[in-house]
Design a protein around this motif. Structure first.
Motif, PDB file in Angstrom:
ATOM      1  N   ALA A   1       0.822  -1.214   0.000  1.00  0.00           N
ATOM      2  CA  ALA A   1       0.000   0.000   0.000  1.00  0.00           C
ATOM      3  C   ALA A   1       0.858   1.267   0.000  1.00  0.00           C
ATOM      4  CB  ALA A   1      -0.931  -0.005   1.202  1.00  0.00           C
ATOM      5  N   LEU A   2       0.445   2.231  -0.812  1.00  0.00           N
ATOM      6  CA  LEU A   2       1.098   3.530  -0.896  1.00  0.00           C
ATOM      7  C   LEU A   2       0.096   4.575  -0.423  1.00  0.00           C
ATOM      8  CD1 LEU A   2       3.517   5.273  -1.826  1.00  0.00           C
ATOM      9  CD2 LEU A   2       2.475   5.324  -4.101  1.00  0.00           C
ATOM     10  N   ILE A   3       0.472   5.361   0.574  1.00  0.00           N
ATOM     11  CA  ILE A   3      -0.450   6.301   1.202  1.00  0.00           C
ATOM     12  C   ILE A   3      -0.197   7.719   0.701  1.00  0.00           C
ATOM     13  CG2 ILE A   3      -1.275   7.236   3.388  1.00  0.00           C
ATOM     14  CD1 ILE A   3      -1.853   4.256   3.065  1.00  0.00           C
ATOM     15  N   ASP A   4      -1.194   8.301   0.038  1.00  0.00           N
ATOM     16  CA  ASP A   4      -1.185   9.739  -0.292  1.00  0.00           C
ATOM     17  C   ASP A   4       0.106  10.199  -0.946  1.00  0.00           C
ATOM     18  OD1 ASP A   4      -3.695   9.887   0.856  1.00  0.00           O
ATOM     19  OD2 ASP A   4      -2.925  10.472   2.821  1.00  0.00           O
ATOM     20  N   PHE A   5       0.467   9.568  -2.070  1.00  0.00           N
ATOM     21  CA  PHE A   5       1.696   9.979  -2.741  1.00  0.00           C
ATOM     22  C   PHE A   5       1.553   9.844  -4.250  1.00  0.00           C
ATOM     23  CE2 PHE A   5       6.041   9.850  -4.260  1.00  0.00           C
ATOM     24  CZ  PHE A   5       6.619  10.869  -3.521  1.00  0.00           C
ATOM     25  N   GLN A   6       2.090  10.830  -4.961  1.00  0.00           N
ATOM     26  CA  GLN A   6       2.156  10.818  -6.420  1.00  0.00           C
ATOM     27  C   GLN A   6       3.594  11.065  -6.852  1.00  0.00           C
ATOM     28  OE1 GLN A   6       0.023  10.736  -9.275  1.00  0.00           O
ATOM     29  NE2 GLN A   6      -1.589   9.834  -8.008  1.00  0.00           N
TER      30      GLN A   6
ATOM     31  N   GLN B   1       4.436   9.225   5.196  1.00  0.00           N
ATOM     32  CA  GLN B   1       5.044   8.111   4.470  1.00  0.00           C
ATOM     33  C   GLN B   1       5.610   7.047   5.415  1.00  0.00           C
ATOM     34  OE1 GLN B   1       4.565   7.634   1.236  1.00  0.00           O
ATOM     35  NE2 GLN B   1       3.341   9.505   1.484  1.00  0.00           N
ATOM     36  N   LEU B   2       6.155   7.455   6.537  1.00  0.00           N
ATOM     37  CA  LEU B   2       6.643   6.473   7.510  1.00  0.00           C
ATOM     38  C   LEU B   2       5.492   5.642   8.076  1.00  0.00           C
ATOM     39  CD1 LEU B   2       9.245   8.713   9.342  1.00  0.00           C
ATOM     40  CD2 LEU B   2       9.778   6.591   8.112  1.00  0.00           C
ATOM     41  N   GLU B   3       4.365   6.273   8.310  1.00  0.00           N
ATOM     42  CA  GLU B   3       3.207   5.532   8.797  1.00  0.00           C
ATOM     43  C   GLU B   3       2.699   4.561   7.735  1.00  0.00           C
ATOM     44  OE1 GLU B   3       0.472   8.563   9.951  1.00  0.00           O
ATOM     45  OE2 GLU B   3       1.482   8.970  11.864  1.00  0.00           O
ATOM     46  N   GLY B   4       2.704   4.988   6.485  1.00  0.00           N
ATOM     47  CA  GLY B   4       2.230   4.118   5.411  1.00  0.00           C
ATOM     48  C   GLY B   4       3.163   2.959   5.114  1.00  0.00           C
ATOM     49  N   SER B   5       4.455   3.138   5.411  1.00  0.00           N
ATOM     50  CA  SER B   5       5.438   2.078   5.147  1.00  0.00           C
ATOM     51  C   SER B   5       5.753   1.261   6.391  1.00  0.00           C
ATOM     52  CB  SER B   5       6.731   2.690   4.582  1.00  0.00           C
ATOM     53  OG  SER B   5       6.545   3.218   3.295  1.00  0.00           O
TER      54      SER B   5
ATOM     55  N   HIS C   1      11.858  13.275  -1.023  1.00  0.00           N
ATOM     56  CA  HIS C   1      12.461  13.168   0.302  1.00  0.00           C
ATOM     57  C   HIS C   1      11.692  12.257   1.245  1.00  0.00           C
ATOM     58  CE1 HIS C   1      15.323  16.358  -0.639  1.00  0.00           C
ATOM     59  NE2 HIS C   1      14.319  17.020  -1.177  1.00  0.00           N
ATOM     60  N   ASP C   2      10.402  12.494   1.374  1.00  0.00           N
ATOM     61  CA  ASP C   2       9.606  11.754   2.350  1.00  0.00           C
ATOM     62  C   ASP C   2       9.405  10.304   1.937  1.00  0.00           C
ATOM     63  OD1 ASP C   2       8.197  12.744   0.165  1.00  0.00           O
ATOM     64  OD2 ASP C   2       6.418  13.320   1.310  1.00  0.00           O
ATOM     65  N   TYR C   3       9.084  10.080   0.676  1.00  0.00           N
ATOM     66  CA  TYR C   3       8.839   8.718   0.177  1.00  0.00           C
ATOM     67  C   TYR C   3      10.104   7.860   0.273  1.00  0.00           C
ATOM     68  CZ  TYR C   3       8.159   4.976  -3.249  1.00  0.00           C
ATOM     69  OH  TYR C   3       8.114   3.754  -3.880  1.00  0.00           O
ATOM     70  N   THR C   4      11.216   8.373  -0.233  1.00  0.00           N
ATOM     71  CA  THR C   4      12.451   7.588  -0.272  1.00  0.00           C
ATOM     72  C   THR C   4      12.973   7.303   1.128  1.00  0.00           C
ATOM     73  OG1 THR C   4      12.971   8.602  -2.402  1.00  0.00           O
ATOM     74  CG2 THR C   4      14.749   7.467  -1.275  1.00  0.00           C
ATOM     75  N   THR C   5      12.867   8.275   2.022  1.00  0.00           N
ATOM     76  CA  THR C   5      13.302   8.060   3.402  1.00  0.00           C
ATOM     77  C   THR C   5      12.481   6.963   4.067  1.00  0.00           C
ATOM     78  OG1 THR C   5      14.047  10.362   3.602  1.00  0.00           O
ATOM     79  CG2 THR C   5      13.599   9.168   5.655  1.00  0.00           C
ATOM     80  N   SER C   6      11.183   6.945   3.788  1.00  0.00           N
ATOM     81  CA  SER C   6      10.339   5.905   4.390  1.00  0.00           C
ATOM     82  C   SER C   6      10.718   4.522   3.887  1.00  0.00           C
ATOM     83  CB  SER C   6       8.859   6.191   4.102  1.00  0.00           C
ATOM     84  OG  SER C   6       8.509   5.893   2.756  1.00  0.00           O
ATOM     85  N   LYS C   7      11.091   4.408   2.623  1.00  0.00           N
ATOM     86  CA  LYS C   7      11.488   3.110   2.080  1.00  0.00           C
ATOM     87  C   LYS C   7      12.839   2.663   2.636  1.00  0.00           C
ATOM     88  CE  LYS C   7       7.912   2.375  -0.561  1.00  0.00           C
ATOM     89  NZ  LYS C   7       6.924   1.322  -0.212  1.00  0.00           N
ATOM     90  N   ALA C   8      13.728   3.613   2.871  1.00  0.00           N
ATOM     91  CA  ALA C   8      15.007   3.260   3.502  1.00  0.00           C
ATOM     92  C   ALA C   8      14.776   2.771   4.929  1.00  0.00           C
ATOM     93  CB  ALA C   8      15.936   4.474   3.494  1.00  0.00           C
TER      94      ALA C   8
END
Length: 256
Positions: A92-97, A117-121, A160-167
């Motif tokens: 699931a991906l939360i609120d991101f384009q 993004q951290l909550e979604g990941s 920034h936010d998306y990639t940090t959450s995946k890391a």
């Protein structure tokens, strides 16, 4: 216990109504697995995906950031299929384009962007692991696969936010792999690049897709179906000795 074939597994896929999630659900359905098609808002799309799989699919609405909702979904899946969830795909991906022009920059990104993004990941992955671990431990078998991003290795566009959450998610997964391995549970990540083409990448220009296509050794943009194939591998008996790994599936754009 030896790893069961895909056809004997109960697979929970989060964010399975569209894009990669829908491709994952259909791929597992094609292999004969029982599939929980999780969704948050896209009710009609999720039911269409489930209908394309048939009576071995269960569409289920749940916000993966909510621990109680995740536990209820896992319990409902076990009741419906008469067997517990053995395999979880955290997608699931939360609120991101993926919109390079409209992204939050270093000057404008806020902590709340990171938190979303951290909550979604990571938070979602934690809820899924904790809800499914007891039955997996009892069975001596479990598969957990999370969807990552090659932007962690090559942040060609600094989301920034998306990639940090995946890391952060990768760190979470490797810790879980270490702790859950003795119970027969493997924990891995499959990381794609920009996928051709999903709702999340709809704002991406054709020029960016062409740039990626021409930069890969395979001269192609990875499709959701190709990503799904790699996830199937991690859930299969052939991956029984693999855990704590991050497989990048992007046509060779990022090599490790």
């Amino acid at each position: 216990m030896s790893a069961p074939p895909l056809s004997d597994q109960v697979v929970l896929i989060t964010g399975a109504s569209r894009g990669l999630g829908a491709a994952l659900a259909r791929a597992f359905g094609r292999e004969g697995a029982r599939v929980v098609v999780n969704y948050y808002q896209s009710t009609d799309a999720a039911h269409e995906v489930a209908a394309s799989i048939g009576d071995r699919a269960l569409p289920y609405q749940a916000d993966v950031r909510n621990r109680e909702a995740v536990q209820s979904m896992v319990d409902a899946a076990a009741d419906h299929f008469g067997a517990p969830v053995t395999t979880v795909i955290s997608n699931a991906l939360i609120d991101f384009q993926f919109d390079a022009e409209a992204r939050a920059t270093a000057d404008t990104v806020s902590w709340s962007n990171y938190q979303t993004q951290l909550e979604g990941s990571v938070q979602a992955a934690l809820h899924l692991v904790q809800a499914c671990r007891p039955a997996m431990k009892e069975a001596g078998f479990g598969r957990f696969v999370a969807i990552g991003s090659n932007l962690v290795q090559n942040p060609v566009v600094p989301y920034h936010d998306y990639t940090t959450s995946k890391a952060a998610l990768l760190g979470f997964l490797r810790n879980m792999a270490q702790e859950l391995g003795p119970e027969g549970i493997t924990v891995n990540m499959v990381s794609g690049g920009l996928l051709d083409r999903t709702d999340a990448s709809d704002a991406t220009s054709d020029e960016v897709f062409d740039l990626i296509r021409n930069s890969t050794p395979l001269r192609s943009v990875t499709t959701p179906e190709e990503m799904a194939d790699a996830v199937l591998f991690f859930a299969s008996p052939w991956a029984r000795a693999i855990t704590g790994q991050n497989l990048i599936v992007d046509g060779g754009l990022v090599m490790q």
